[in-house]
Scaffold this active site. Sequence first.
Site, PDB file in Angstrom:
ATOM      1  N   TRP A  99      42.548  34.847  35.986  1.00 26.14           N
ATOM      2  CA  TRP A  99      43.949  34.916  36.438  1.00 26.14           C
ATOM      3  C   TRP A  99      44.886  34.793  35.242  1.00 26.14           C
ATOM      4  CZ3 TRP A  99      44.082  37.376  40.590  1.00 26.14           C
ATOM      5  CH2 TRP A  99      43.216  37.110  41.645  1.00 26.14           C
ATOM      6  N   ASP A 166      51.163  28.691  36.816  1.00 25.73           N
ATOM      7  CA  ASP A 166      50.596  29.314  38.013  1.00 25.73           C
ATOM      8  C   ASP A 166      49.854  28.210  38.753  1.00 25.73           C
ATOM      9  OD1 ASP A 166      49.071  30.594  39.925  1.00 25.73           O
ATOM     10  OD2 ASP A 166      48.115  32.021  38.546  1.00 25.73           O
ATOM     11  N   LYS A 190      46.291  29.866  49.269  1.00 26.77           N
ATOM     12  CA  LYS A 190      45.234  28.895  48.968  1.00 26.77           C
ATOM     13  C   LYS A 190      45.544  27.548  49.627  1.00 26.77           C
ATOM     14  CE  LYS A 190      43.753  32.178  46.201  1.00 26.77           C
ATOM     15  NZ  LYS A 190      44.289  32.386  44.883  1.00 26.77           N
TER      16      LYS A 190
END
Length: 360
Positions: A99, A166, A190
């Site tokens: 990511w 993030d 999530k």
Amino acid sequence: MVKYNFNAGPCVLPRPAIEAAIDAIRDFDGTGIGVLEISHRTPGWERVMAETEQLWRDLLGIPDDYAVLFLGGGASTQFFEVPANLLKKKAAYLQTGVWAKKAIKEAKFYGEVEVVASSEDKNYTYVPKGYTIPADADYFHITTNNTIYGTEIHTDISSPVTLVADMSSDIMSRPVDVRKYGLIYGGAQKNVGPAGVAFVIVRKDLLGSSGRPLPTMVNYSTFIGAEARDNSMFNTPPVFPIYVMYQTLKWVKSLGGVEAMYKINRQKADMLYGEIDRNPLFTGTAVPEDRSIMNVCFVMAPGHEALEGEFMNFAKERGMVGIKGHRSVGGFRASIYNACPVEAVEALVKCMQDFESSKK
Ligand SMILES: *Cc1c(COP(=O)(O)O)cnc(C)c1O
């Protein structure tokens, strides 16, 4: 059979949030019309937007000089919106996984990118330490939880330049000192809701200084309203994902907020890592000090690799869902987000113990 949901995302949501969402599809707020069928400009919806923002502020202690935005496009869209809005000349990034690597790729469209450290050499099984953050960077970007590799930055680090994080996969799992960050973003799917909405928490004084003209939808300022009820309402917001997020945050609050969530999360993680360390058939992949309390990655211990498929079937037969590790790590990954109940972790631990017994 009871199913225990360990999916990495989208993933398990709190049952009360699901039930409330089902009710609202049938009848929103006693209007006789469902939440999917109302105008986002109705007062009832404006109230949901305002209350959702307030829940974020209360749960994380977000100061007034920060905006809280709900945007489409997922966390991946933020990979380029962050540099578009904040990068003037150079940005620094910590490369702790795929990511982070994707975020780096997008930042390069807007300026110079310095990767201060990377753990790619060991397949991202640790979080680099002892790196230097360049003082001339416009911001320093970290990924607080590396969903695929099960590593996590457990504290709010200090940065000499604007800190950008993030937090897709650990937001609301622990208290956060928001003041240490200039910008926090993530996809909801999530820990705070279903797919379809991303959150951006940004200190307002950072905006408008990139010096580049921005398309309307890329400019964060577009989504900061003249009045609070106009926030994230420039165009039609992702109404239903926001509604489920609203209900999910109400559930977090009802349990005692992020401090309480952290306690339960710690307990769940300790239980599962305890079994991984005890059980001679399994071994964890992340270095112990950087182990994530959200995504627990493990493989068969050396000498027992051939049992992987057998354990997968064994677990499946006992109701375990979504424990296959990401293809880049292999083995197993149990994602134990806020909404994953303690009973699910207990069941997985029991399953690992039963598997061990069956091999004796
Ligand atoms: C899942 C995830 C993403 C990607 O989110 P999308 O909403 O699918 O774009 C980014 N970063 C992290 C840490 C993630 O876990």
